[in-house]
Design an enzyme around this catalytic site. Sequence first.
Site, PDB file in Angstrom:
ATOM      1  N   ASP A 254      48.655  42.338  40.844  1.00 16.96           N
ATOM      2  CA  ASP A 254      49.660  41.530  40.163  1.00 16.96           C
ATOM      3  C   ASP A 254      50.481  42.429  39.263  1.00 16.96           C
ATOM      4  O   ASP A 254      49.954  43.337  38.606  1.00 16.96           O
ATOM      5  CB  ASP A 254      48.993  40.440  39.316  1.00 16.96           C
ATOM      6  CG  ASP A 254      48.238  39.431  40.165  1.00 16.96           C
ATOM      7  OD1 ASP A 254      48.545  39.333  41.372  1.00 16.96           O
ATOM      8  OD2 ASP A 254      47.335  38.762  39.636  1.00 16.96           O
TER       9      ASP A 254
ATOM     10  N   ASP B  95      43.607  35.136  29.557  1.00 17.37           N
ATOM     11  CA  ASP B  95      42.356  34.463  29.196  1.00 17.37           C
ATOM     12  C   ASP B  95      41.351  35.350  28.452  1.00 17.37           C
ATOM     13  O   ASP B  95      40.934  35.035  27.338  1.00 17.37           O
ATOM     14  CB  ASP B  95      41.710  33.765  30.409  1.00 17.37           C
ATOM     15  CG  ASP B  95      41.633  34.648  31.656  1.00 17.37           C
ATOM     16  OD1 ASP B  95      41.973  35.841  31.575  1.00 17.37           O
ATOM     17  OD2 ASP B  95      41.218  34.132  32.714  1.00 17.37           O
TER      18      ASP B  95
ATOM     19  N   ASP C 189      43.545  42.065  44.709  1.00 20.95           N
ATOM     20  CA  ASP C 189      44.994  41.993  44.880  1.00 20.95           C
ATOM     21  C   ASP C 189      45.668  42.622  43.671  1.00 20.95           C
ATOM     22  O   ASP C 189      44.992  42.955  42.690  1.00 20.95           O
ATOM     23  CB  ASP C 189      45.461  40.545  45.072  1.00 20.95           C
ATOM     24  CG  ASP C 189      44.780  39.610  44.106  1.00 20.95           C
ATOM     25  OD1 ASP C 189      44.578  40.003  42.931  1.00 20.95           O
ATOM     26  OD2 ASP C 189      44.441  38.481  44.498  1.00 20.95           O
TER      27      ASP C 189
HETATM   28  P1  ATP Z   1      40.253  38.251  40.591  1.00 24.12           P
HETATM   29  O1  ATP Z   1      39.646  39.577  40.811  1.00 24.12           O
HETATM   30  O2  ATP Z   1      39.318  37.108  40.787  1.00 24.12           O
HETATM   31  O3  ATP Z   1      41.567  38.041  41.284  1.00 24.12           O
HETATM   32  P2  ATP Z   1      41.852  38.198  38.269  1.00 24.12           P
HETATM   33  O4  ATP Z   1      41.527  38.601  36.872  1.00 24.12           O
HETATM   34  O5  ATP Z   1      42.904  38.952  38.968  1.00 24.12           O
HETATM   35  O6  ATP Z   1      40.504  38.217  39.037  1.00 24.12           O
HETATM   36  P3  ATP Z   1      43.386  35.839  38.771  1.00 24.12           P
HETATM   37  O7  ATP Z   1      42.910  34.439  38.880  1.00 24.12           O
HETATM   38  O8  ATP Z   1      43.941  36.509  39.974  1.00 24.12           O
HETATM   39  O9  ATP Z   1      42.162  36.665  38.207  1.00 24.12           O
HETATM   40  O10 ATP Z   1      44.434  35.877  37.587  1.00 24.12           O
HETATM   41  C1  ATP Z   1      45.211  37.024  37.295  1.00 24.12           C
HETATM   42  C2  ATP Z   1      45.355  37.195  35.792  1.00 24.12           C
HETATM   43  O11 ATP Z   1      46.045  36.069  35.233  1.00 24.12           O
HETATM   44  C3  ATP Z   1      44.042  37.276  35.019  1.00 24.12           C
HETATM   45  O12 ATP Z   1      43.535  38.575  35.022  1.00 24.12           O
HETATM   46  C4  ATP Z   1      44.458  36.804  33.653  1.00 24.12           C
HETATM   47  O13 ATP Z   1      45.079  37.840  32.929  1.00 24.12           O
HETATM   48  C5  ATP Z   1      45.493  35.742  33.955  1.00 24.12           C
HETATM   49  N1  ATP Z   1      44.906  34.390  34.050  1.00 24.12           N
HETATM   50  C6  ATP Z   1      44.381  33.807  35.157  1.00 24.12           C
HETATM   51  N2  ATP Z   1      43.928  32.593  34.880  1.00 24.12           N
HETATM   52  C7  ATP Z   1      44.160  32.365  33.577  1.00 24.12           C
HETATM   53  C8  ATP Z   1      43.938  31.270  32.698  1.00 24.12           C
HETATM   54  N3  ATP Z   1      43.339  30.174  33.120  1.00 24.12           N
HETATM   55  N4  ATP Z   1      44.341  31.406  31.410  1.00 24.12           N
HETATM   56  C9  ATP Z   1      44.949  32.530  30.985  1.00 24.12           C
HETATM   57  N5  ATP Z   1      45.185  33.590  31.763  1.00 24.12           N
HETATM   58  C10 ATP Z   1      44.798  33.514  33.041  1.00 24.12           C
HETATM   59 MG    MG Z   2      43.679  38.540  40.978  1.00 26.40          MG
END
Ligand code: ATP
Ligand code: MG
Length: 443
Positions: free
Chosen positions: A62, A155, A60
Amino acid sequence: MGVTDEVTPLIVARADHPVSRGGLSSSAVKVLYRLHRSGYTSFLVGGAVRDLLVGERPKDFDIATNARPQEIRRLFKNSRIIGRRFRLVHVIFRSEVVEVATFRASPEPPEGPDDWDEAEAEAAEADAEPDRSPVPARVDHAVYGTPAEDAQRRDFTINGLFYNIADYSVIDYVGGLADLEARLIRTIGDPVQRFREDPVRMLRALEYSARLSFTIERRTREAIVECCDEITEASPARLSYELFEALRSGNSAAIYSAWRGAGLFDSAFPGIAGVVAEDTRMLTEVDRAVASGDRLVDSTLVGAFFLYPFYREFAELTADGRRLDNVEMLRRITTMLEPAATGLRLSNHTFHLLSQGLFTLTKMNRAPERGRQVLKLARQEYFGVALELFGLAGRAGLVSAEAAQGWSTAVARLKKPAEARAAEDEPSPPRAKRRRRPRRRRR
Ligand code: ATP
Ligand code: MG
């Protein structure tokens, strides 16, 4: 926080990195451009930038911006404000939802699904236009921040990169590009502090490591050992969210092994760990199903953990050709599932589908003898879950080949139009009959 304003990021120009607009969804590109053309800073952020840099297709997209939620809301007719503490805007397109967030300074963990309150979201939406909604002062002055601060509160370094639609550059405030190159998972800032702040990040570190085949950097790894017990402090809803994310990722077997190896799984999910032995065979089947494009429902995903224990109970209750005691079987299923259901905060509906779905497997251990039996089951909502679980069990060798074949033929017949079915042997049950039954019972 002011200090981070001074940080000079590494900026990599378009010619020197592989992220191109073609890798983004058209909806994400539209949102990025509209924000940019309206005079706002507009970045693709997080996992999408990471995935594009390593050549994978993002799940997705963001977006982060300096526009405030109300301003974002006004730019997109098809949007709604969600969330309580940090308001996010969902821009809704036919085939996807693009999440737009205002840059934040807050080190707090992002809002989990537990903070999302539909009623509140509706209320926020209702007063979004005109701008009368009482945004707390704290939100305006302390929570929102600069791009540098927004990068710092994320994170892991590989999740802290920005793609700037204004000049197609990649902006790195956190050393994420070097870590991507070195294939390392490293927290932004002190790992012990970051894991204490939000223990769910430990699960996420291992999840990324398993998914991307990256190494966890030494200090980050040591901090997981040190902070391991704190996982019990995490909110159940967020733990549950991470578990379902893992189950849907196509890498659940590897993630489960990593969580278990770090001693996190048993503390985070005692309701499952208490029943399930260390065995990844069912999860491997889940991963295969996901890889082949199946979208398993939540009841099936979590149900996969319980297939082996379920078949053990079933075998025990039907040993020596004994007739199955349905009441006893259902009681055992419920007892087996309840701790996990409570721990994971499964909805009553998900729990119902799961327990009935598992129970239905006891009726599917032999090929169906009558089409009526199949039709009757197929009318139940939980039959879909039963079929998914049955498929997983079949591929794991837990049901006989005849039963698997028999049911798959019967279900294929169900999908044919009624006339075609009638032309074959068994007619579909007449309507009158279906109506009569409950009446008789009422008397
Ligand atoms: P995925 O491919 O699983 O969606 P993602 O990196 O996009 O991986 P998400 O859970 O969608 O993960 O979160 C989007 C973003 O928000 C992360 O890339 C990170 O920058 C931030 N983020 C998510 N969870 C946390 C957390 N627990 N603490 C700090 N930042 C976070
Ligand atoms: Mg994501």
